[in-house]
Design a protein around this motif. Structure first.
Motif, PDB file in Angstrom:
ATOM      1  N   GLU A 212      -4.267  -7.510   7.041  1.00  8.38           N
ATOM      2  CA  GLU A 212      -4.319  -6.683   6.104  1.00  8.38           C
ATOM      3  C   GLU A 212      -3.254  -6.614   4.907  1.00  8.38           C
ATOM      4  OE1 GLU A 212      -6.265  -3.579   9.103  1.00  8.38           O
ATOM      5  OE2 GLU A 212      -4.637  -3.608   8.311  1.00  8.38           O
ATOM      6  N   LEU A 213      -1.725  -6.714   5.245  1.00  6.02           N
ATOM      7  CA  LEU A 213      -0.404  -7.591   4.861  1.00  6.02           C
ATOM      8  C   LEU A 213      -0.781  -8.005   3.575  1.00  6.02           C
ATOM      9  CD1 LEU A 213       2.864  -5.931   6.293  1.00  6.02           C
ATOM     10  CD2 LEU A 213       1.297  -4.822   4.550  1.00  6.02           C
TER      11      LEU A 213
ATOM     12  N   ASP B 284       1.132  -1.312   0.352  1.00  9.52           N
ATOM     13  CA  ASP B 284       0.044  -0.165   0.150  1.00  9.52           C
ATOM     14  C   ASP B 284       0.795   1.220  -0.197  1.00  9.52           C
ATOM     15  OD1 ASP B 284      -2.628   2.053   0.424  1.00  9.52           O
ATOM     16  OD2 ASP B 284      -1.863   1.574   2.474  1.00  9.52           O
TER      17      ASP B 284
ATOM     18  N   ASP C  21      -0.446   1.871   9.983  1.00 12.78           N
ATOM     19  CA  ASP C  21      -0.107   0.599  10.904  1.00 12.78           C
ATOM     20  C   ASP C  21      -1.040  -0.713  10.219  1.00 12.78           C
ATOM     21  OD1 ASP C  21      -2.812   1.281  11.099  1.00 12.78           O
ATOM     22  OD2 ASP C  21      -3.658   1.933  13.464  1.00 12.78           O
ATOM     23  N   ALA C  22      -0.196  -1.317   9.256  1.00  7.24           N
ATOM     24  CA  ALA C  22      -1.119  -2.589   8.807  1.00  7.24           C
ATOM     25  C   ALA C  22      -0.815  -3.725   9.755  1.00  7.24           C
ATOM     26  CB  ALA C  22      -0.197  -2.821   7.346  1.00  7.24           C
ATOM     27  N   THR C  23      -1.925  -4.515   9.668  1.00 11.66           N
ATOM     28  CA  THR C  23      -2.030  -5.601  10.602  1.00 11.66           C
ATOM     29  C   THR C  23      -1.351  -6.950   9.537  1.00 11.66           C
ATOM     30  OG1 THR C  23      -3.908  -6.349   9.833  1.00 11.66           O
ATOM     31  CG2 THR C  23      -3.839  -5.445  11.496  1.00 11.66           C
TER      32      THR C  23
ATOM     33  N   THR D 262      -3.331   2.019   5.013  1.00 12.86           N
ATOM     34  CA  THR D 262      -2.294   0.918   5.797  1.00 12.86           C
ATOM     35  C   THR D 262      -1.312   1.685   6.854  1.00 12.86           C
ATOM     36  OG1 THR D 262      -1.895  -0.480   4.628  1.00 12.86           O
ATOM     37  CG2 THR D 262      -4.058  -0.501   5.397  1.00 12.86           C
TER      38      THR D 262
ATOM     39  N   THR E 234       3.327  -3.974   1.348  1.00 12.12           N
ATOM     40  CA  THR E 234       4.350  -2.951   2.354  1.00 12.12           C
ATOM     41  C   THR E 234       3.200  -2.337   3.087  1.00 12.12           C
ATOM     42  OG1 THR E 234       6.064  -2.158   3.048  1.00 12.12           O
ATOM     43  CG2 THR E 234       5.135  -0.707   1.601  1.00 12.12           C
ATOM     44  N   ASP E 235       3.399  -2.198   4.200  1.00  8.91           N
ATOM     45  CA  ASP E 235       2.461  -1.123   4.138  1.00  8.91           C
ATOM     46  C   ASP E 235       3.248  -0.087   4.732  1.00  8.91           C
ATOM     47  OD1 ASP E 235       4.039   0.935   6.950  1.00  8.91           O
ATOM     48  OD2 ASP E 235       4.997  -0.921   6.646  1.00  8.91           O
TER      49      ASP E 235
END
Length: 349
Positions: free
Chosen positions: A168-169, A157, A163-165, A161, A245-246
């Protein structure tokens, strides 16, 4: 097919009417640069129809600059309120603003796709709230296409995101793989995870856990996980077609690449690698509609490029194709609820 038959993002130009809702107040130079971009887009694509969302006066500048016979290709939804860069997207999402109204135009069928160069957070929040997310998607992701000497690289992304989890990744890897297949025409997309080194085990706990998870998941469209990649692998291409990536890291990397290109214009190795500047329009993957978000500093040419990309998403039915390819796996990942860093790393309390 000759070069002139292709859009900057791949695919034929143009085929069939595309109605694009354009946020006139989105971007650092709005509305002037958006008006410029709208006129450029209309000139380049005779089958393009625009739904201009913004002040009547600004929309009138577009209409007035068009030939009389082309003015029927433009309609206007008068809205004067905008969600600024410093405003909270979630607190303002229910207000009548240009970005929300553009999303509503897509939802009601008045437009086929939308483009905004305003706050990416506002565009994402409005799109997710009004259009809804694809089944199983936790949070959408912005995917930017980078041209390299070895073919396009999809980076996501690039801003949502922060603070991606882990979930989500992994879901973004699924969405990116599906888009690379149907949107970029890449057979068996190679997927990499951005980290501080390419050796197995590099990176923080989140990256290590996601890497293990991606190694175990059968990605759609024949995609396959190739492991960790480093920052310099993205602009030069090579190991991966899709780099996950986040949004925090991805946004920094993308802007760094754009800045290096801008500073180098005129013949450096970076210019030679790209041949063209990185695309400043990103596709929002994971929502139930065609949404393009341009860089806030985009000029008229970049806004026109974003409008052309939105038109191509609609004409080639890319979003429904991505949803069809990724639906089962996205739903399975979401419902499993077992994607935890602790389990992936084999840790025990």
């Amino acid at each position: 097919m000759t070069r002139s038959d292709r859009s900057p993002h791949g695919g034929r130009l143009p085929s069939g009417v595309a109605r694009i809702a354009v946020d006139l107040l989105g971007g650092d130079g709005a509305p002037a640069v958006v008006v410029d971009g709208a006129l450029r887009a209309c000139s380049a694509d005779p089958d393009l129809h625009l739904v201009l969302v913004g002040p009547q006066q600004s929309a009138g500048e577009v209409v007035g600059a068009l030939a009389v016979g082309d003015r029927e290709r433009v309609s206007v939804i008068a809205v004067d309120s905008v969600i600024g860069m410093a405003d909270s997207p979630l607190r303002n999402i229910r207000r009548e603003t240009t970005v929300r109204t553009a999303a509503e135009a897509v939802y009601t069928g008045r437009a086929d796709a939308m483009v905004s160069a305003g706050s990416s957070g506002a565009a994402v929040a409005a799109s997710a709230h009004v259009l809804g997310r694809l089944r199983g998607v936790r949070r959408p992701g912005l995917a930017a296409q980078l041209p390299t000497e070895r073919g396009p690289v999809l980076l996501l992304d690039v801003g949502v995101t922060l603070d991606a989890t882990m979930l989500e990744l992994v879901q973004h890897a699924v969405l990116g793989t599906a888009f690379a297949s149907v949107g970029l025409g890449i057979a068996r997309p190679r997927v990499g995870l951005l980290s501080i080194g390419s050796e197995p085990g590099k990176g923080d706990r989140l990256r290590r856990a996601v890497s293990i998870a991606l190694s175990d998941i059968p990605l759609p469209a024949g995609g396959h996980y190739v492991g960790l990649v480093e920052g310099f692998d993205v602009p030069r291409g090579g190991p991966a077609d899709v780099v996950v990536t986040d949004g925090f890291t991805g946004n920094i990397l993308l802007k760094g690449i754009e800045g290096a290109f801008t500073a180098s214009r005129g013949g450096s190795k970076i210019s030679e690698v790209y041949g063209t500047r990185p695309h400043e329009a990103a596709v929002l993957l994971g929502v139930a509609g065609d949404v393009v978000v341009c860089h806030g500093s985009a000029g008229g040419a970049e806004v026109a490029d974003g409008i052309a990309l939105a038109a191509r998403l609609h004409r080639d039915r890319i979003t429904p194709a991505v949803a069809g390819i990724a639906d089962d796996l996205l739903t399975e990942l979401s419902s499993a609820g077992g994607l935890t860093i602790r389990d992936a790393l084999g840790e025990r309390s």
